[in-house]
Every structure is written in C-alpha cells, then in structure tokens.
Design an enzyme around this catalytic site. Sequence first.
Site, PDB file in Angstrom:
ATOM      1  N   GLU A 168       0.856  -1.192   0.000  1.00 60.17           N
ATOM      2  CA  GLU A 168       0.000   0.000   0.000  1.00 60.17           C
ATOM      3  C   GLU A 168       0.886   1.234   0.000  1.00 60.17           C
ATOM      4  O   GLU A 168       1.789   1.364   0.816  1.00 60.17           O
ATOM      5  CB  GLU A 168      -0.930  -0.003   1.222  1.00 60.17           C
ATOM      6  CG  GLU A 168      -1.700   1.289   1.458  1.00 60.17           C
ATOM      7  CD  GLU A 168      -2.556   1.754   0.266  1.00 60.17           C
ATOM      8  OE1 GLU A 168      -3.367   0.961  -0.231  1.00 60.17           O
ATOM      9  OE2 GLU A 168      -2.380   2.912  -0.169  1.00 60.17           O
ATOM     10  N   GLY A 228      -6.277   1.067   4.349  1.00 61.28           N
ATOM     11  CA  GLY A 228      -7.735   1.243   4.388  1.00 61.28           C
ATOM     12  C   GLY A 228      -8.245   1.909   3.120  1.00 61.28           C
ATOM     13  O   GLY A 228      -9.439   1.918   2.860  1.00 61.28           O
ATOM     14  N   CYS A 234     -11.795   4.376   1.015  1.00 55.22           N
ATOM     15  CA  CYS A 234     -12.903   4.234   1.970  1.00 55.22           C
ATOM     16  C   CYS A 234     -12.535   4.840   3.328  1.00 55.22           C
ATOM     17  O   CYS A 234     -13.246   5.679   3.864  1.00 55.22           O
ATOM     18  CB  CYS A 234     -13.240   2.747   2.090  1.00 55.22           C
ATOM     19  SG  CYS A 234     -14.429   2.379   3.360  1.00 55.22           S
ATOM     20  N   LYS A 257     -18.888  10.015   6.694  1.00 54.03           N
ATOM     21  CA  LYS A 257     -19.914   9.622   7.686  1.00 54.03           C
ATOM     22  C   LYS A 257     -19.603  10.192   9.066  1.00 54.03           C
ATOM     23  O   LYS A 257     -20.513  10.488   9.853  1.00 54.03           O
ATOM     24  CB  LYS A 257     -20.073   8.107   7.746  1.00 54.03           C
ATOM     25  CG  LYS A 257     -21.052   7.574   6.721  1.00 54.03           C
ATOM     26  CD  LYS A 257     -20.503   7.675   5.339  1.00 54.03           C
ATOM     27  CE  LYS A 257     -21.335   8.011   4.198  1.00 54.03           C
ATOM     28  NZ  LYS A 257     -20.645   8.079   2.933  1.00 54.03           N
ATOM     29  N   GLY A 309     -22.857  18.151  -9.632  1.00 52.95           N
ATOM     30  CA  GLY A 309     -23.101  16.705  -9.627  1.00 52.95           C
ATOM     31  C   GLY A 309     -24.000  16.325  -8.468  1.00 52.95           C
ATOM     32  O   GLY A 309     -23.617  16.473  -7.304  1.00 52.95           O
ATOM     33  N   GLU A 317     -27.271  19.627 -11.190  1.00 54.98           N
ATOM     34  CA  GLU A 317     -27.218  18.256 -11.699  1.00 54.98           C
ATOM     35  C   GLU A 317     -27.685  18.269 -13.143  1.00 54.98           C
ATOM     36  O   GLU A 317     -28.698  18.885 -13.463  1.00 54.98           O
ATOM     37  CB  GLU A 317     -28.111  17.352 -10.828  1.00 54.98           C
ATOM     38  CG  GLU A 317     -28.508  16.029 -11.439  1.00 54.98           C
ATOM     39  CD  GLU A 317     -27.333  15.156 -11.872  1.00 54.98           C
ATOM     40  OE1 GLU A 317     -26.364  15.019 -11.092  1.00 54.98           O
ATOM     41  OE2 GLU A 317     -27.375  14.622 -13.010  1.00 54.98           O
ATOM     42  N   GLY A 334     -18.243  12.117 -10.993  1.00 58.20           N
ATOM     43  CA  GLY A 334     -17.983  10.694 -11.214  1.00 58.20           C
ATOM     44  C   GLY A 334     -16.592  10.289 -10.763  1.00 58.20           C
ATOM     45  O   GLY A 334     -15.770  11.138 -10.396  1.00 58.20           O
ATOM     46  N   ALA A 350     -17.745   0.114  -1.251  1.00 57.07           N
ATOM     47  CA  ALA A 350     -16.759  -0.575  -0.415  1.00 57.07           C
ATOM     48  C   ALA A 350     -17.162  -2.025  -0.138  1.00 57.07           C
ATOM     49  O   ALA A 350     -16.336  -2.939  -0.223  1.00 57.07           O
ATOM     50  CB  ALA A 350     -16.598   0.189   0.894  1.00 57.07           C
ATOM     51  N   HIS A 375     -42.066  -5.822  17.759  1.00 55.83           N
ATOM     52  CA  HIS A 375     -42.935  -4.633  17.853  1.00 55.83           C
ATOM     53  C   HIS A 375     -42.692  -3.937  19.190  1.00 55.83           C
ATOM     54  O   HIS A 375     -42.573  -4.621  20.205  1.00 55.83           O
ATOM     55  CB  HIS A 375     -44.396  -5.067  17.761  1.00 55.83           C
ATOM     56  CG  HIS A 375     -45.353  -3.933  17.988  1.00 55.83           C
ATOM     57  ND1 HIS A 375     -45.638  -3.004  17.024  1.00 55.83           N
ATOM     58  CD2 HIS A 375     -46.078  -3.582  19.088  1.00 55.83           C
ATOM     59  CE1 HIS A 375     -46.494  -2.126  17.506  1.00 55.83           C
ATOM     60  NE2 HIS A 375     -46.773  -2.448  18.761  1.00 55.83           N
TER      61      HIS A 375
HETATM   62  C1  LIG Z   1     -16.449  10.838  -0.787  1.00 55.37           C
HETATM   63  C2  LIG Z   1     -16.685   9.349  -0.932  1.00 55.37           C
HETATM   64  C3  LIG Z   1     -17.616   8.733  -0.120  1.00 55.37           C
HETATM   65  C4  LIG Z   1     -17.834   7.361  -0.231  1.00 55.37           C
HETATM   66  N1  LIG Z   1     -18.764   6.774   0.593  1.00 55.37           N
HETATM   67  C5  LIG Z   1     -19.010   5.456   0.470  1.00 55.37           C
HETATM   68  C6  LIG Z   1     -19.952   4.815   1.327  1.00 55.37           C
HETATM   69  O1  LIG Z   1     -20.555   5.443   2.188  1.00 55.37           O
HETATM   70  N2  LIG Z   1     -20.163   3.484   1.172  1.00 55.37           N
HETATM   71  C7  LIG Z   1     -19.518   2.756   0.198  1.00 55.37           C
HETATM   72  O2  LIG Z   1     -19.758   1.555   0.091  1.00 55.37           O
HETATM   73  N3  LIG Z   1     -18.609   3.332  -0.617  1.00 55.37           N
HETATM   74  C8  LIG Z   1     -18.340   4.650  -0.504  1.00 55.37           C
HETATM   75  N4  LIG Z   1     -17.394   5.228  -1.312  1.00 55.37           N
HETATM   76  C9  LIG Z   1     -16.705   4.380  -2.313  1.00 55.37           C
HETATM   77  C10 LIG Z   1     -15.607   3.528  -1.636  1.00 55.37           C
HETATM   78  O3  LIG Z   1     -14.703   4.380  -0.981  1.00 55.37           O
HETATM   79  C11 LIG Z   1     -14.917   2.672  -2.681  1.00 55.37           C
HETATM   80  O4  LIG Z   1     -15.884   1.927  -3.383  1.00 55.37           O
HETATM   81  C12 LIG Z   1     -13.924   1.717  -2.038  1.00 55.37           C
HETATM   82  O5  LIG Z   1     -12.950   2.387  -1.301  1.00 55.37           O
HETATM   83  C13 LIG Z   1     -13.253   0.856  -3.115  1.00 55.37           C
HETATM   84  O6  LIG Z   1     -12.343  -0.011  -2.524  1.00 55.37           O
HETATM   85  P1  LIG Z   1     -11.093  -0.572  -3.352  1.00 55.37           P
HETATM   86  O7  LIG Z   1     -10.427  -1.566  -2.473  1.00 55.37           O
HETATM   87  O8  LIG Z   1     -11.521  -1.021  -4.691  1.00 55.37           O
HETATM   88  O9  LIG Z   1     -10.143   0.689  -3.621  1.00 55.37           O
HETATM   89  P2  LIG Z   1      -9.617   1.903  -2.753  1.00 55.37           P
HETATM   90  O10 LIG Z   1     -10.343   2.034  -1.480  1.00 55.37           O
HETATM   91  O11 LIG Z   1      -9.587   3.050  -3.677  1.00 55.37           O
HETATM   92  O12 LIG Z   1      -8.141   1.467  -2.372  1.00 55.37           O
HETATM   93  C14 LIG Z   1      -7.146   1.290  -3.327  1.00 55.37           C
HETATM   94  C15 LIG Z   1      -5.804   1.433  -2.648  1.00 55.37           C
HETATM   95  O13 LIG Z   1      -4.793   0.975  -3.529  1.00 55.37           O
HETATM   96  C16 LIG Z   1      -3.641   1.777  -3.345  1.00 55.37           C
HETATM   97  N5  LIG Z   1      -2.827   1.646  -4.558  1.00 55.37           N
HETATM   98  C17 LIG Z   1      -3.211   1.896  -5.838  1.00 55.37           C
HETATM   99  N6  LIG Z   1      -2.215   1.610  -6.683  1.00 55.37           N
HETATM  100  C18 LIG Z   1      -1.164   1.188  -5.934  1.00 55.37           C
HETATM  101  C19 LIG Z   1       0.133   0.756  -6.243  1.00 55.37           C
HETATM  102  N7  LIG Z   1       0.595   0.695  -7.499  1.00 55.37           N
HETATM  103  N8  LIG Z   1       0.947   0.387  -5.224  1.00 55.37           N
HETATM  104  C20 LIG Z   1       0.513   0.447  -3.947  1.00 55.37           C
HETATM  105  N9  LIG Z   1      -0.718   0.837  -3.598  1.00 55.37           N
HETATM  106  C21 LIG Z   1      -1.558   1.203  -4.580  1.00 55.37           C
HETATM  107  C22 LIG Z   1      -4.209   3.169  -3.126  1.00 55.37           C
HETATM  108  O14 LIG Z   1      -3.266   3.978  -2.444  1.00 55.37           O
HETATM  109  C23 LIG Z   1      -5.448   2.878  -2.295  1.00 55.37           C
HETATM  110  O15 LIG Z   1      -5.177   2.975  -0.922  1.00 55.37           O
HETATM  111  C24 LIG Z   1     -17.114   6.599  -1.201  1.00 55.37           C
HETATM  112  C25 LIG Z   1     -16.160   7.219  -2.004  1.00 55.37           C
HETATM  113  C26 LIG Z   1     -15.945   8.570  -1.876  1.00 55.37           C
HETATM  114  C27 LIG Z   1     -14.892   9.216  -2.736  1.00 55.37           C
END
Ligand SMILES: Cc1cc2nc3c(=O)[nH]c(=O)nc-3n(C[C@H](O)[C@H](O)[C@H](O)COP(=O)(O)OP(=O)(O)OC[C@H]3O[C@@H](n4cnc5c(N)ncnc54)[C@H](O)[C@@H]3O)c2cc1C
Length: 478
Positions: A34, A39, A42, A51, A179, A202, A299, A347, A469
């Site tokens: 990482e 984490g 998310c 949140k 958006g 929007e 997006g 997430a 209930h």
């Molecule tokens: C403002 C906001 C609010 C959100 N709220 C929600 C919510 O309430 N509920 C929900 O379900 N989802 C929510 N999401 C979406 C959620 O955060 C993502 O769907 C989720 O984090 C995706 O998980 P992931 O493991 O695919 O990637 P990510 O969480 O994006 O993690 C990817 C990780 O990979 C690391 N990485 C990438 N490339 C490399 C590399 N070459 N070498 C080492 N490390 C690398 C990055 O540093 C990152 O830490 C929200 C997103 C945003 C932006």
Amino acid sequence: MFEKFDILVIGAGPGGHAAAVWAARHGTRVAIIERQGWGGTCTHRGCIPTKALLACSRRYAQMKNLGRMGVSVADPSFDFAAMKRHQEQIVKISSLGVQKSLKETGVEMKSGEGRIISPGEVEWTAPDGRRERLSARNLVIAWGSEPALPPGVQPSERILTSDGLLSLRTLPESLLIVGGSVIGVEFATLFAELGVRVTLIEMMGQLLPGEEGEAAALLARELKNLRVAVHTGMRMETIRETGSGVQLLAVSDAPGAETRQAQDPPGAHPPDKGNGDPYGIRPAGTLDLSADYALICTGRRPRFSAEELNALGIRHERRGIVVDARQMTNVPGIYAVGDVTGGMMLAHRAMQQGKGLAARLCSGREIRCPEEAVPSVVYTHPQIARVGLTEEEALRKGIAEIHRADFAANITARTVLLGPGFVKLLFDREKLAGATIAGDQAGELIAPLSLAMAAGLDRRQLEEWIIPHPTLSEVLGL
Ligand SMILES: Cc1cc2nc3c(=O)[nH]c(=O)nc-3n(C[C@H](O)[C@H](O)[C@H](O)COP(=O)(O)OP(=O)(O)OC[C@H]3O[C@@H](n4cnc5c(N)ncnc54)[C@H](O)[C@@H]3O)c2cc1C
C-alpha cells in the site's frame, strides 16, 4: 533472491484488505503493498470521513428540533475544528483496525509502490526508495478509483474534488456542488446542516439519477428544506477561480428551466446575482453562480495505468479492468477486485469480491457476489437505500407487483419523529426483485432485504418473517 508468496495483493482498500485477510486465514503466505494509507479511499477519503462529519451535522440539526419532544437545548452551536478532529480520529481508528487485522492474520505488510513486472512478479519500491522483487503464484490488483473531472477542469485551491473538500480546515460560507449523485447530495446535506449556503447543479432531470424518482423527489424536498438551491437539468459550461471564490456558468439544454426555478420553495436561497433576478436566469436558461468553493463530483474512474496493463496484456476498458465472475483477468494468475474493475463503486462490493476471490483461491469454496443483491445507501438525511430493481426498471420489465408502506404508518417512526419515508418492495412472479427505502435509517433497514435477495426469498417466505414490535423494521413487514 525473490521473496516468494502464495498471494500478493496491491492496494489496501476494502477490496485488497478483504482478499489479503481471507487468504491469510487459510494459512497461505500473503503480502500486501500500500502506497498511501492502510484502508484505502474508503478509510481516508471516502466512506469513513464523510460519515464521521455527517454524524456531527446530524446531531447538530437534531438538537434544533427537539422542542416537539419537550426537550430544550439552549442555543445549540458547533465547533467545526472539533468536528474535523472527530473526523481525523475516526479515520485513524479505521486505519488502525485495518492494520491490526492484517497483522493478526499474518499478512506481510509492505508500505510503498507495487508495480507488476510480469505475471507472478512485482517490483516493490519502499518509501525510502529501496527496491525489491517479490514473486507470487497469484497477484491481486486492488488499485481502487479516483475522481474523474470533466474535460478542461483542473482541481485548484477553490475548485475541489471530494478529496480536497474533506481536507478543508475552515467552514466556507457558500459552496457550489456540481453533480447531484451520491457524493454531491451527501456533501450538500452535511454543509447545509452546518449553515453553509449550498447550491447544487445536476445535469440529469433528477437528483440521484438511477435511483427511484419518488425517492429522489423526497430527497430534493428535504434538501430544499435545508435551504439548498437544487437545479436539476443544468450542465456546467464553464468554471473559474476568482480572487476570493469561484464563478460558474451552467446551461440548460431542456426547455422549462425557468419554470422549475419558479417552483423552488421560499426557503431555497437564491444565488447572489444582485441584478434583480434571484436565480440569475437568462432567457436561454443559463445560471450564473458564485461561491467560496466548488466541489466537482461528476464521477469516479478506475485507477490504472493503461501502459502498465498493456505491457502485461491485461484487458481493460474505460470502465475498468475486465474480469470474469471469479475476478480473473485474461492473464492467468492475475486477478482484480473492487473499484478498479468498474461497475458499482462501493466498499462492501469490493470487500465481497476480495473475500470471494480469496476463498476460491485458497479453499476452492464459492462465496459469490451477486450484483443484484449488492445494496447501496445514500447517507443523506433522510437516507436512500436500494437493492435490486427500482420501480421504473421493474415497470419497464413488466413487473408490476409493488408493495408499499409509509413511515407515517409506523408507530416507531412517529414516536421518534423520524420524518417522511417509505418502503417499496418489488416482486417478480412472487420473488423479491428489488427494494427501495427512503427515510431515516434506510441503510440499516436495507440489510435484511439484501439477504432476502441473495437467498432468493419469495413473498410467502417474507410473510413468515416475524418482526419485533414496536420497531421501525415493522415497516418492512408484509
Ligand atoms: C467521498 C466518498 C464517499 C464514499 N462513501 C461510500 C460509502 O458510504 N459506502 C460505500 O460503500 N462506498 C463509498 N465510497 C466508495 C468507496 O470508498 C470505494 O468503493 C472503495 O474504497 C473501493 O475499494 P477498493 O479496495 O476497490 O479501492 P480503494 O479504497 O480506492 O483502495 C485502493 C488502494 O490501492 C492503493 N494503490 C493503488 N495503486 C497502488 C500501487 N501501485 N501500489 C501500492 N498501492 C496502490 C491506493 O493507495 C489505495 O489505498 C465513497 C467514495 C468517496 C470518494
């Protein structure tokens, strides 16, 4: 000498974290790399910080409305700096939780950058620049996603993505949000509850495009009650930073933009035009808007380098890395999970994909991630939650069995003054095909319906469900 692993995961967001922990629990040798924060999005820039702040604004807003229950709080106020400390503390707890579970399951954690050199081979660059070659039978790409800005728009000091807005240390007086999807409406709720003048545009005809029209309309009404100026059907034409803020021009392609603005309730604050036209509407349906800051949340896109993928021969499209139902890419031994694969960027979907992949690789066990059972929650006040089809989609498919219940008919909702809300269950030949819940705690209420969808329950089985209930959950009863 290469350090050898059974499974090597790149990216420690929800997808990579789940894959690593589940694989390690099966006794396999697992490493995870990482580069930014344990984490992922998310924990650091997504679900958790938003949140944490929404919990603060919610409590503050509720304090002002306790009179009806006979509770009086003298002059409620808030301290934004303390709210930011709460946000940071919760993010820290979440990240430490991720690190603890990785350590406890024996996953080898490597901070830094991971680059795939060939199938089974990764170059790890540590934060101090040290490089090492690692090898593994199976590689898992979990690179996540990043904000996607419209062409020609660059983030700046006052034109922000969600990452930038979450880093603001002081509360702005006014905010423009471009958006009206999940991220936009959540931030609109948060800042409006803290008294910021929020204007949201929007492009589509409703907020939350893709969600039920009735749920989106309920949310639009609640946002307007919070004095958010909501302009649907308006597309951002230009945006620029001025010395002390941002200026945005939005245009409407559809006729009737003026009529829509005229219907805004008296509470909706007009953008500051100072020309006698409160909404700054020109005859052609344009809006001139200005504010301290702008949030662009139009997006997100999968985070990948096309060059790196092309060199490896991994198939990818604009929406993400192409994987099959078992998260396999077209290159044997290379898998991908989470946002980097496109689709619903959530997430819990990423986690389920990671968990399913690990179970399959390490034990041959099948843990599925059925798309139709993935719930989504919009954490506005009230919340909007859904699993499966919306009513509009159901009607298009000719499914017309709809069961509806209103929060107004639920005594718990009335007792604790939850406000407006409804539940809609859609059945396809007696099988549950979708559910939308709009209202307070919709995110908690959708969980059992997601289980019902995954288990393929039908109307008769749901009729046998005994719900305590008095509870809000009774609103789900048939
Ligand atoms: C403002 C906001 C609010 C959100 N709220 C929600 C919510 O309430 N509920 C929900 O379900 N989802 C929510 N999401 C979406 C959620 O955060 C993502 O769907 C989720 O984090 C995706 O998980 P992931 O493991 O695919 O990637 P990510 O969480 O994006 O993690 C990817 C990780 O990979 C690391 N990485 C990438 N490339 C490399 C590399 N070459 N070498 C080492 N490390 C690398 C990055 O540093 C990152 O830490 C929200 C997103 C945003 C932006």
